[in-house]
Write an enzyme that holds these catalytic residues in place. Sequence first.
Site, PDB file in Angstrom:
ATOM      1  N   ASP A  37       0.828  -1.242  -0.013  1.00 56.05           N
ATOM      2  CA  ASP A  37      -0.079   0.178  -0.045  1.00 56.05           C
ATOM      3  C   ASP A  37       0.961   1.221   0.110  1.00 56.05           C
ATOM      4  OD1 ASP A  37      -3.310   0.501   0.579  1.00 56.05           O
ATOM      5  OD2 ASP A  37      -2.052   2.080   1.329  1.00 56.05           O
ATOM      6  N   ASP A  53       4.187   1.533  -4.393  1.00 53.73           N
ATOM      7  CA  ASP A  53       3.320   2.290  -5.275  1.00 53.73           C
ATOM      8  C   ASP A  53       3.245   1.313  -6.735  1.00 53.73           C
ATOM      9  OD1 ASP A  53       2.191   3.909  -7.321  1.00 53.73           O
ATOM     10  OD2 ASP A  53       3.395   5.616  -6.882  1.00 53.73           O
ATOM     11  N   VAL A  54       1.947   1.027  -7.145  1.00 44.86           N
ATOM     12  CA  VAL A  54       2.076  -0.285  -8.027  1.00 44.86           C
ATOM     13  C   VAL A  54       2.594   0.691  -9.481  1.00 44.86           C
ATOM     14  CG1 VAL A  54       0.267  -1.618  -6.885  1.00 44.86           C
ATOM     15  CG2 VAL A  54      -0.442   0.203  -8.502  1.00 44.86           C
ATOM     16  N   ASN A  80      -5.404  -5.788  -6.142  1.00 48.00           N
ATOM     17  CA  ASN A  80      -6.766  -4.798  -5.601  1.00 48.00           C
ATOM     18  C   ASN A  80      -6.457  -3.495  -5.747  1.00 48.00           C
ATOM     19  OD1 ASN A  80      -9.270  -4.566  -3.977  1.00 48.00           O
ATOM     20  ND2 ASN A  80      -7.817  -3.402  -2.869  1.00 48.00           N
ATOM     21  N   TYR A 145     -13.422   5.101 -15.575  1.00 47.01           N
ATOM     22  CA  TYR A 145     -13.143   4.063 -14.553  1.00 47.01           C
ATOM     23  C   TYR A 145     -13.610   2.581 -15.542  1.00 47.01           C
ATOM     24  CZ  TYR A 145     -13.980   1.301 -10.206  1.00 47.01           C
ATOM     25  OH  TYR A 145     -13.814   0.338  -9.136  1.00 47.01           O
ATOM     26  N   LYS A 149     -11.728  -0.787 -15.756  1.00 45.17           N
ATOM     27  CA  LYS A 149     -12.139  -2.169 -15.604  1.00 45.17           C
ATOM     28  C   LYS A 149     -12.420  -3.069 -16.636  1.00 45.17           C
ATOM     29  CE  LYS A 149     -11.551  -1.431 -11.246  1.00 45.17           C
ATOM     30  NZ  LYS A 149     -10.456  -2.147 -10.396  1.00 45.17           N
ATOM     31  N   ALA A 178     -19.889  -0.908  -3.761  1.00 44.19           N
ATOM     32  CA  ALA A 178     -19.379  -1.028  -2.624  1.00 44.19           C
ATOM     33  C   ALA A 178     -19.224   0.049  -1.564  1.00 44.19           C
ATOM     34  CB  ALA A 178     -18.005  -1.876  -2.866  1.00 44.19           C
ATOM     35  N   THR A 180     -16.984   1.640   0.519  1.00 46.08           N
ATOM     36  CA  THR A 180     -15.616   1.647   0.508  1.00 46.08           C
ATOM     37  C   THR A 180     -15.312   3.351   0.845  1.00 46.08           C
ATOM     38  OG1 THR A 180     -15.312   1.928  -1.789  1.00 46.08           O
ATOM     39  CG2 THR A 180     -15.135  -0.141  -1.101  1.00 46.08           C
TER      40      THR A 180
END
Length: 252
Positions: A37, A53-54, A80, A145, A149, A178, A180
Amino acid sequence: MSDFAGLVAIVTGGGSGIGLATARLLRSRGAEVAALDLEPDGLPDGIVGIEADVTDDAQVQSAVEAVVERFGRIDVVVNNAGIGAVGDVAANGDDEWLRVLDVNVVGMVRVARHALPHLRRSPAAAIVNTCSIVAWAGVEQRVLYSASKGAVYSLTLAMAADHVREGIRVNCVAPGSADTPWIGRSLEQAPDPVAARAALDAFQPTGRLVTADEVAGAIAYLASPLSSATVGTMLAVDNGMHGLRLRPPAPQ
């Protein structure tokens, strides 16, 4: 249940929301868990936090190596980490398009790429990508977005085909609306956050949002050795939002 006993899992975006719920659940079922994360502080006992950091390939490689150095193996990868975007096709500039796709799609590629050599040595290797029902359901003001996805869904199927004969199962989970932190922040920006939340709840066939724990349960199913014949599958956790067509409630 201890179906993950002896296994090691990486969960990206594991510091909050669905990622944190997943990390907790996998740990409770026997896995050693590393949460990658941007801010991996304050995690529950037993979950190893690693800052990563991805969008930074060197950081991803270093994080994967740190997991292997600590635990000696990697068996499960939960991709995720992701960010949202709002607007129609004219609303988001090129920089935002590149940023969202870099996090939501290429970020998964980076993590999987560096984890693959270790997954190939696992007897129970699994990758679970967090997708969304907007990958195949048109939702207003979600063009960027949704595009990201949709790419995750296609990525999942292609990866599943590439790696199934190596013993690596690849699937994805597709949450609906969701509960979140990102949804919470979006609602806070509405003129009337309470009314906006009530309207969002009413839009759901069950009258409420999906919880992070419910999505985590689906991720754990797809990652578990108990689902060893489940490959290339998208599991919707959306309160029936996409598949059901309900009449409006009768007036009271």
